[in-house]
Design an enzyme around this catalytic site. Structure first.
Site, PDB file in Angstrom:
ATOM      1  N   SER A 132       0.885  -1.203   0.004  1.00 53.92           N
ATOM      2  CA  SER A 132       0.093  -0.027   0.119  1.00 53.92           C
ATOM      3  C   SER A 132       0.682   1.189   0.001  1.00 53.92           C
ATOM      4  CB  SER A 132      -0.769  -0.046   1.313  1.00 53.92           C
ATOM      5  OG  SER A 132      -1.759  -0.943   1.253  1.00 53.92           O
ATOM      6  N   GLU A 247      -3.203 -13.992   1.589  1.00 53.61           N
ATOM      7  CA  GLU A 247      -3.290 -13.169   2.884  1.00 53.61           C
ATOM      8  C   GLU A 247      -4.837 -13.329   3.238  1.00 53.61           C
ATOM      9  OE1 GLU A 247      -2.091  -9.244   2.089  1.00 53.61           O
ATOM     10  OE2 GLU A 247      -2.291  -8.501   4.159  1.00 53.61           O
TER      11      GLU A 247
END
Lengths: 396, 370
Positions: A132, A247
């Site tokens: 991110s 994830e």
């Protein structure tokens, strides 16, 4: 279909249980607890992971050639259950084991696997995740952090955000732009970055819970050797999708389920102790309904995981369906954390350290932490887009 | 440990699904078909597929399979709105074989061949869900009195399996021929119009020991079985409604694009998919528990499955109607048949609250046992 465990699986469970009993400090979970200080706790958890490795319990379902046990996800699941029963500490190298390692197993070359996987298992090297950015959150493919080829290296410049455990990490899986002139998904590459490289600055971010687990990480002319590119140049988006599938997938979810179940069991125990005036909280029919709803939700989270395990054992690779898992568990866990605040009376509001606190302030802390569940690993809105478009086939 | 069905189970499911799609489409209901006549036609086809003998022991001409083998079929039955008289009959094969195989051998053989209809007579007016509160009783004179509600296909059932209290006050399960003197069925006007339901009066019906299937254990098993099969049926309904809604929003165009392109629509579909997936996990686990678990785990698994299936079905079926817009509210669109059946299964075999309480008690017992 069979929920019974084979004699071999039962033996494995007995071994795990006996080992945990000997490895955990005396009085664990009753009189002995994890350190309260966050930094001390992180180091405590790293030590615990190293102990697991020494005991042979790290990488249970990994291939033996990378230091794993070569067992199945069923044993992995049994191990997780036993850790929960013993209230064993969580590990800290989750990103190393669940994300970096799984991605390398699918997309890394043999030299990379041999170099990195054993040290991940041994918790010698802790990993963080550089995906991110401040302007590339849900729209991850628009990441702007750049990696430019220069001799035998790439030179990385840019900023990453929400990098959990960066302060304890030796390595980072980094998604960086290597081609500016193609559509955004096609110009990203996947790198392994040494966190000791000159030019990396880590700045902690304080979360709403008051903790400092995640960080901003800045890269300024950071040199990354070309052998640290994973897969092909500009194939980083596809590789990152594998990372994200893990994830969001069942292995990660099962480990979480067990923590949530511990918390719910604790809540049920406290609901029997805590009086709401003349009667125990557990005797209130409305509270009973709310507790039961969370029990059902959490047990079915486990069932969802076990179904996925059986698919994985058959050879199915994790894909966009993992978003079904993540979207489900993040909301039911949040519901549980909210509910926990509403069934034990006024003293639920007292945090750890207060003499009148319940369960060392676990419930208000979880209530704060639980807001992250529907945001990290892709917000619920992103998971819904993925499910709608890639699982249900709705038009983009 | 393995939480998956095998290839044969999936293949059998596909066969049943294809057959039901061809022979029992929901259009038949929409076009004014009489559910009793439709069921009669379907019965023979299901018998040909060998479905009634699925769980009948091989000695009585069945396949000798179990609840896990029936699970995916029960889900398809839910999706296709197969009348509950069919599921009752198939469930009865498991109950009769488990508790009274030798006494019921002849009935089991007939059932396997599709020649015996069975209906469960369980619930009562003012009886709630807990069998401890049911009033039907056999007196010291050996005569059964009571009235049961919502008994599927009762007027033509060859055998009624009834929950009643015996003269000693113990809950027990009895199998009585539908034609026995004192038994009368009266057709009910029910929300679910995809099948026929009856109230059945038992007026001084003579009952002997030979009619007894089993005691409280058999009653508990039967109620768990019916709830598990209802959860599977609800999973099937949810799955079918999700597919129907997704297909519709891909086709239906507004503002110059398929409405399935709007996130407001996508996100609702995604939430439905999550819910259906989870309800399946619960229902499959319950199916396994019926087949293989000890009583405490069975009860717990079934109640979790039913509580989740209830919540899922209410959500998913409601959303399916909403996503169809005004068309969803028309009789012609035929969504309401699933909407009705979903509520029927949800309410009849234990409400969410009833099953929640059982789940909590089971969990507390587990925690107390360490």
């Amino acid at each position: 279909m069979d929920f019974n465990y084979s004699p071999e699986e039962q033996t494995f469970r007995d071994e795990v249980r006996a080992w945990l009993a000997s490895a955990l400090p005396k009085g664990w979970g009753k009189t002995a607890f994890e350190p309260e200080d966050e930094d001390e706790r992180a180091h405590f958890r790293i030590e615990w992971e190293r102990k697991l490795y020494e005991g042979g319990w790290s990488g249970i379902s990994w291939p033996t050639k990378y230091g794993g046990r070569g067992a199945t996800l069923v044993e992995q699941g049994i191990f997780a259950e036993e850790c929960a029963r013993a209230q064993a500490p969580e590990g800290i190298n989750v990103i190393g084991r669940n994300l970096a390692a799984t991605t390398l197993m699918h997309h890394g070359n043999e030299a990379q696997r041999e170099r990195y996987l054993p040290k991940i298992l041994a918790a010698e090297e802790i990993w963080c995740q550089g995906f991110s950015e401040p302007n590339a959150g849900s729209d991850l493919a628009s990441a702007r952090c750049r990696a430019v080829a220069d001799g035998d290296d790439f030179v990385v410049n840019g900023q990453k955000i929400w990098t959990s455990f960066a302060q304890y990490s030796q390595w980072c899986i980094l998604l960086a732009r290597t081609d500016q002139d193609v559509p955004k998904h096609k110009g990203l590459s996947f790198f392994l970055v040494d966190m000791k490289s000159p030019g990396i600055t880590i700045r902690p971010l304080t979360q709403i819970s008051g903790e400092n687990e995640f960080n901003e990480t800045f890269f300024e002319d950071v040199r990354v050797p070309k052998e640290n590119l994973v897969g092909e140049l500009n194939d980083g988006w596809r590789i990152a999708m594998t990372t994200l599938a893990y994830e969001r997938g069942a292995e990660d979810a099962l480990a979480r389920q067990i923590r949530f179940k511990q918390e719910l069991d604790l809540l049920i125990a406290k609901a029997q102790d805590v009086k709401l005036g003349s009667k125990a909280a557990i005797d209130d029919p409305a509270i009973r309904q709310r507790l039961a709803t969370s029990i059902v939700d959490l047990e079915l989270m486990r069932m969802n995981c076990l179904r996925e395990f059986s698919k994985a054992i058959k050879g199915e690779k994790p894909g966009p369906e993992s978003s079904l898992m993540k979207l489900y568990w993040s909301h039911v866990a949040q519901d549980m954390a909210d509910m926990a605040m509403e069934v034990l009376g006024p003293e639920t509001l007292l945090m750890q350290g207060d003499p009148d606190t319940i369960a060392r302030g676990r419930f208000p802390m979880s209530f704060m932490q639980s807001r992250a569940f529907t945001i990290y690993s892709g917000t619920s809105e992103i998971q819904r887009n993925i499910i709608a478009e890639r699982v249900l086939g709705l038009p983009k | 440990m393995n939480f998956d069905f095998n290839e044969e189970q999936y293949m059998f499911r596909d066969t049943v699904r294809d057959s039901l799609k061809a022979e029992f489409p929901v259009d038949l209901f929409r076009d004014g078909g009489d559910p009793v006549a439709m069921e009669a036609a379907l019965w023979g086809q299901l018998a040909e597929l060998g479905l009634f003998g699925l769980m009948v022991p091989e000695e009585q001409g069945g396949l000798g399979l179990g609840m896990v083998d029936f699970a995916l079929i029960a889900e398809e039955f839910g999706a296709a709105l197969v009348p509950l008289s069919v599921t009752d009959t198939i469930c009865a094969s498991l109950v009769l074989a488990k508790f009274a195989a030798s006494v019921q051998a002849e009935n089991l053989a007939k059932l396997a061949a599709g020649e015996l209809r069975v209906a469960f007579a369980v619930y009562e007016k003012n009886g709630g869900y807990d069998p401890a509160d049911f009033a039907a009783t056999i007196g010291g004179d050996g005569l059964l009195n009571g009235r049961k509600l919502l008994v599927a296909g009762a007027d033509r059932a060859d055998l009624l399996v009834i929950v009643a209290r015996d003269a000693a006050g113990t809950l027990a399960l009895y199998a009585l021929e539908g034609a026995r003197a004192g038994i009368s069925a009266s057709r009910e006007t029910a929300l679910d119009i995809t099948g026929d339901y009856h109230s059945v009066s038992f007026d001084k019906v003579s009952v002997s020991d030979a009619d007894r299937i089993g005691g409280a254990e058999a009653v508990d098993f039967t109620l768990d079985l019916l709830a598990a099969v209802a959860a599977l049926g609800l999973a099937g309904i949810g799955s079918r409604m999700l597919d129907t809604a997704v297909a519709y929003v891909k086709e239906r165009s507004q503002f110059g694009q398929p409405i399935g392109k709007f996130q407001a629509i996508k996100h609702r579909c995604a939430d439905m998919a999550v819910d259906v997936n989870t309800a399946r996990s619960g229902a499959y686990y319950a199916a396994w528990a019926i087949a293989s678990a000890e009583e405490a785990e069975r009860l717990w698994a079934v109640s979790m499955a039913k509580a989740k299936a209830n919540r899922m079905a209410v959500h998913v079926v409601r959303e399916a109607v909403q996503l169809h817009g005004g068309m969803g509210y028309t009789w012609e669109m035929a969504l309401h048949f699933h909407y009705r059946r979903a509520r029927h299964l949800e309410v009849l075999y234990g409400s969410t609250e009833y099953h929640n309480e059982r789940v909590l008690q089971g969990t507390m017992a587990q925690l107390a046992a360490g």
